[in-house]
Design a protein around this motif. Structure first.
Motif, PDB file in Angstrom:
ATOM      1  N   HIS A 231       0.858  -1.058   0.039  1.00 39.96           N
ATOM      2  CA  HIS A 231       0.005  -0.028   0.052  1.00 39.96           C
ATOM      3  C   HIS A 231       0.732   1.394   0.032  1.00 39.96           C
ATOM      4  O   HIS A 231       0.418   2.295  -0.424  1.00 39.96           O
ATOM      5  N   ALA A 232       1.909   1.412   0.721  1.00 36.17           N
ATOM      6  CA  ALA A 232       2.543   2.415   0.762  1.00 36.17           C
ATOM      7  C   ALA A 232       3.254   3.303  -0.419  1.00 36.17           C
ATOM      8  O   ALA A 232       3.570   2.591  -1.112  1.00 36.17           O
ATOM      9  N   GLU A 233       3.115   4.408  -0.329  1.00 34.69           N
ATOM     10  CA  GLU A 233       3.917   5.427  -1.425  1.00 34.69           C
ATOM     11  C   GLU A 233       5.112   6.088  -0.555  1.00 34.69           C
ATOM     12  O   GLU A 233       6.065   6.565  -1.177  1.00 34.69           O
ATOM     13  N   ILE A 234       5.140   6.294   0.651  1.00 35.09           N
ATOM     14  CA  ILE A 234       6.238   6.787   1.289  1.00 35.09           C
ATOM     15  C   ILE A 234       6.339   5.813   2.739  1.00 35.09           C
ATOM     16  O   ILE A 234       5.229   5.572   3.314  1.00 35.09           O
ATOM     17  N   VAL A 235       7.531   5.483   2.989  1.00 40.63           N
ATOM     18  CA  VAL A 235       7.663   4.590   4.167  1.00 40.63           C
ATOM     19  C   VAL A 235       8.569   5.407   5.255  1.00 40.63           C
ATOM     20  O   VAL A 235       9.788   5.613   4.502  1.00 40.63           O
ATOM     21  N   PHE A 236       8.090   5.736   6.426  1.00 41.69           N
ATOM     22  CA  PHE A 236       9.077   6.087   7.585  1.00 41.69           C
ATOM     23  C   PHE A 236       9.743   5.021   8.246  1.00 41.69           C
ATOM     24  O   PHE A 236       8.827   4.064   8.567  1.00 41.69           O
ATOM     25  N   THR A 237      11.119   5.145   8.270  1.00 38.82           N
ATOM     26  CA  THR A 237      11.558   4.056   9.008  1.00 38.82           C
ATOM     27  C   THR A 237      12.842   4.409   9.811  1.00 38.82           C
ATOM     28  O   THR A 237      13.336   5.645   9.904  1.00 38.82           O
ATOM     29  N   ALA A 238      13.504   3.599  10.846  1.00 42.51           N
ATOM     30  CA  ALA A 238      14.453   4.270  11.730  1.00 42.51           C
ATOM     31  C   ALA A 238      15.602   2.891  11.547  1.00 42.51           C
ATOM     32  O   ALA A 238      15.412   1.972  11.979  1.00 42.51           O
ATOM     33  N   GLU A 265       8.484   4.103  -7.192  1.00 48.15           N
ATOM     34  CA  GLU A 265       7.353   4.919  -6.812  1.00 48.15           C
ATOM     35  C   GLU A 265       6.964   4.541  -5.394  1.00 48.15           C
ATOM     36  O   GLU A 265       5.765   5.271  -4.907  1.00 48.15           O
ATOM     37  N   VAL A 266       7.897   4.301  -4.651  1.00 55.10           N
ATOM     38  CA  VAL A 266       7.819   4.110  -3.088  1.00 55.10           C
ATOM     39  C   VAL A 266       9.080   4.606  -2.377  1.00 55.10           C
ATOM     40  O   VAL A 266       9.935   4.109  -2.909  1.00 55.10           O
ATOM     41  N   LYS A 267       9.039   5.796  -1.660  1.00 59.99           N
ATOM     42  CA  LYS A 267      10.204   6.489  -1.152  1.00 59.99           C
ATOM     43  C   LYS A 267      10.442   5.912   0.305  1.00 59.99           C
ATOM     44  O   LYS A 267       9.523   6.080   1.202  1.00 59.99           O
ATOM     45  N   ILE A 268      11.646   5.729   0.528  1.00 57.23           N
ATOM     46  CA  ILE A 268      12.055   5.161   1.803  1.00 57.23           C
ATOM     47  C   ILE A 268      12.478   6.382   2.627  1.00 57.23           C
ATOM     48  O   ILE A 268      13.734   6.709   2.149  1.00 57.23           O
TER      49      ILE A 268
END
Length: 446
Positions: A231-238, A265-268
């Motif tokens: 689903h995600a188009e932008i992924v927030f991660t640590a 098309e998905v930005k990390i």
């Protein structure tokens, strides 16, 4: 929209008083009423001046037990971003809204309304709230199990996406001569009937200039990665090391491709909290001043909120109590963050106090203390080595920490050709170089 050469992306992650736990006590932090529109407007204006992609606020529908020790008030995200949309022109607005204690139709309508009123600048940060206090505000005795939260979230997002796609792009005719405002054949009921939700639709809000709000997801557990890949188009991660960042980046991009989606098309976007000085020595002095304002009681409570493990009976300067933690896969709270804490303690052989100090700057996200040039070098290294497409910039203190980044670091990255000098569009999709999604209304009609 034609694809642009790959460039960095930045969100300003705004935390009341700053992201460092001691920041609100430091003279460099604003000593003003933090829960005012004037303050929030000032912070958003700084981010917009730096041409950042979006401002982002975390959220949980409960009052933190740490309210005695630090400013923790939180506005309703829709109300806050609605106010900010009226006093900004380009900056994106990433609204955190939980799938755990809401209904899909209400969320779809509120976020679509905000997206349309802002001219297409909104993203939805999808979270599955794991707070027991939040659960008790909604008639539950405790937090729902991890797997069930994600099952509910999966169906929740499916329903919202259908609702956002229930209007075809050209449904509004506005034909005054014929007296026809809309073509009803181009607005579709979704008729969803699933495990958790039964929703007829359609939505009563037409699409915004970006088609639909951008879908954002945070979480690095296996369940979270699978969810993001769908689903995600932008992924927030640590991630804290370059190797960890590259491993996660490659893992998620591969999963995205396996789901039949374009990985580009998905930005990390990785969390980063720098303490910036005119020199490294100056930055280290400021970081030490902030650390001297830490309260271990606050840190222990925060760690318990993340992991569900109470460590107050263990000596702060003794070995980190790994044995107090259950198998991470059985934790019903923040699994990926709990795993990060344990790995950090093992890798650096930290005491309990040492772990609290490491977490104090950004709750387990990456930190750096140095000059603007050193911060820019770190960012460029991660970007060029495919460990991140961008960063959630987490100012240690506000508003000065954000001003330092915008005025000192951003110009360096612009000179290196890594970041825009001006906004190249008006929507959040424009900022992130994301394509408009395929119209779900056509699939619904079929």
């Amino acid at each position: 929209m034609a694809k642009r050469p790959r460039q960095l992306h930045f969100n300003a992650h705004v935390s009341t008083g700053g992201n460092h736990e001691g920041a609100w006590r430091h003279p460099k932090s604003d000593k003003v009423e933090l829960t005012t529109l004037a303050y929030q407007k000032k912070v958003a204006a700084i981010a917009e001046r730096g041409k950042l992609d979006a401002v982002f606020y975390g959220d949980s529908p409960s009052l933190s037990s740490n309210v005695k020790l630090r400013p923790v008030e939180q506005f309703d995200p829709i109300a806050l971003h609605g106010a900010l949309s009226a006093v900004t022109t380009h900056i994106g607005l990433a609204a955190t809204v939980s799938t755990s204690f809401n209904e899909p139709y209400n969320v779809a309508r509120k976020i679509a309304s905000l997206d349309r009123l802002s001219g297409g600048r909104v993203g939805w940060n999808i979270v599955t709230t794991s707070s027991a206090d939040a659960a008790r505000n909604f008639g539950l005795d405790d937090v729902t199990a991890h797997q069930e939260r994600y099952r509910r979230a999966e169906e929740f997002v499916q329903v919202v996406k259908k609702l956002w796609g229930s209007w075809e792009e050209d449904a509004i005719l506005h034909d005054r001569d014929k007296g026809i405002y809309v073509d009803p054949e181009k607005i579709h009921k979704i008729l969803h009937d699933g495990e958790f939700f039964k929703v007829q639709g359609p939505l009563n809000v037409p699409p915004s200039p970006q088609g639909r709000p951008v879908l954002i997801q945070a979480g690095s557990s296996d369940t979270g990665v699978d969810f993001a890949a769908r689903h995600a188009e932008i992924v927030f991660t640590a991630q804290r090391t370059l190797q960890e960042g590259q491993a996660f980046y490659n893992k998620l991009k591969k999963k995205i491709a396996e789901n039949g989606r374009d990985p580009e098309e998905v930005k990390i976007v990785v969390g980063l909290s720098p303490v910036i000085g005119s020199t490294e020595a100056e930055a280290k002095r400021l970081a030490q001043e902030l650390d001297e304002l830490l309260n271990p009681e606050y840190g222990l409570r925060q760690l318990a909120n993340v992991s569900g493990v109470d460590l107050t009976s263990f000596p702060l300067d003794g070995p980190f109590p790994f044995g107090a933690f259950p198998d991470v896969t059985t934790i019903e709270g923040h699994r990926s963050r709990s795993a990060l804490v344990l790995e950090l303690a093992r890798r650096e052989n930290l005491t309990l106090r040492g772990v609290l100090q490491r977490l104090a700057g950004a709750r387990g996200h990456q930190t750096i203390v140095g000059s603007a040039e050193q911060v820019a070098d770190r960012i460029e290294n991660w970007f060029n080595h495919r460990a991140a497409d961008g960063f959630n910039f987490m100012p240690a203190y506000l508003p000065g920490g954000l001003e330092d980044f915008v005025d000192e670091v951003i110009p360096i990255l612009q000179k290196r050709g890594l970041f825009r000098r001006e906004y190249e569009g008006s929507t959040l999709r424009d900022h992130y170089d994301l394509q408009r999604p395929e119209a779900a209304s056509k699939r619904i009609a079929a």
